[in-house]
Design an enzyme around this catalytic site. Structure first.
Site, short mmCIF file in Angstrom:
data_model
loop_
_atom_site.label_atom_id
_atom_site.label_comp_id
_atom_site.label_asym_id
_atom_site.label_seq_id
_atom_site.Cartn_x
_atom_site.Cartn_y
_atom_site.Cartn_z
N GLU A 104 0.85 -1.20 0.00
CA GLU A 104 0.00 0.00 0.00
C GLU A 104 0.89 1.25 0.00
OE1 GLU A 104 -2.56 1.49 -0.63
OE2 GLU A 104 -4.02 1.51 1.01
N ASP A 122 -4.12 5.59 5.78
CA ASP A 122 -4.65 6.84 6.32
C ASP A 122 -5.74 6.50 7.35
OD1 ASP A 122 -5.23 9.56 6.57
OD2 ASP A 122 -6.38 9.66 4.73
N ASP A 168 -1.77 10.60 -5.60
CA ASP A 168 -2.41 11.65 -6.40
C ASP A 168 -3.27 12.60 -5.60
OD1 ASP A 168 -4.47 9.64 -5.85
OD2 ASP A 168 -5.70 10.81 -7.23
#
Ligand code: IMP
Ligand code: MG
Length: 181
Positions: free
Chosen positions: A99, A103, A159
């Site tokens: 990963e 978060d 991103d």
């Protein structure tokens, strides 16, 4: 909204971190022919660098995809499997889930549960970045690169609204209204 990029993790630091993770995986998976499963899209750069630093022969490299934030910088609270793998691909394998950043933990937890159902011989998690401040679901990161502060990050595959993935270092995306979200 105008925004600016402030470098948080340099290319050199990323390379050192990836090298350290590769060494640990090499040691733990020697002769086990591990299967690496990257979570798309954010992990694609990390996976590409990691596998080229690993010396242990890798049995297979696969990817799964979960729904992400869309064009918001705040998680929707749910992850959905968008592209999976056949159970036979996973069954009996020593799987390492890769990963980019953990978060809230929702995406990673969903991915781990999905893989576990497919009955791998073993299942571990390797994450380049950990943002513990926002965790909602507890996740054990077996191989961790770096802890990061509660900022919105981009670059090195990560991103904002599909942009900035190509940047070779990792940056904080700062909104010029004074907030970073
Ligand atoms: P979680 O489900 O909240 O743990 O989020 C995991 C996914 O959200 C990661 O794989 C990233 O794609 C994305 N994400 C989390 N934090 C950031 C960030 O700071 N910038 C960009 N994407 C992020
Ligand atoms: Mg994303």
């Amino acid at each position: 909204m105008e925004s600016k990029l402030v470098q948080l993790i340099s290319q050199t630091e990323i390379a050192a971190t990836v090298g350290r993770l590769a060494q640990k995986l090499d040691r733990d998976y020697e002769n086990l022919s591990p299967m690496l499963v990257g979570i798309l899209k954010g992990s694609f750069v990390f996976v590409a660098d990691l596998v080229r630093k690993m010396k242990t022969p890798i049995g297979n490299i696969e990817f799964i995809r979960l729904s992400s934030y869309g064009s918001s910088t705040v998680s929707s609270g749910q992850a959905e499997l968008v592209v999976g793998l056949s159970e036979e691909t996973i069954r009996g394998q020593h799987v390492v889930l890769i990963e980019d950043i953990v978060d809230t933990g929702i995406t990673t937890d969903t991915a781990l549960r999905y893989l576990k159902k497919c009955q791998p011989s073993s299942l571990k998690l390797c994450a380049l970045l950990d943002k513990p401040a926002r965790r909602q679901v507890p996740v054990t990161i077996d191989y961790l690169g770096l802890q990061v502060p509660d900022r919105f990050l981009v670059g090195y595959g990560i991103d904002f609204d599909q942009k900035y993935r190509q940047l070779p270092a990792i940056y904080v995306l700062e909104k010029l209204d004074g907030s970073d979200r």
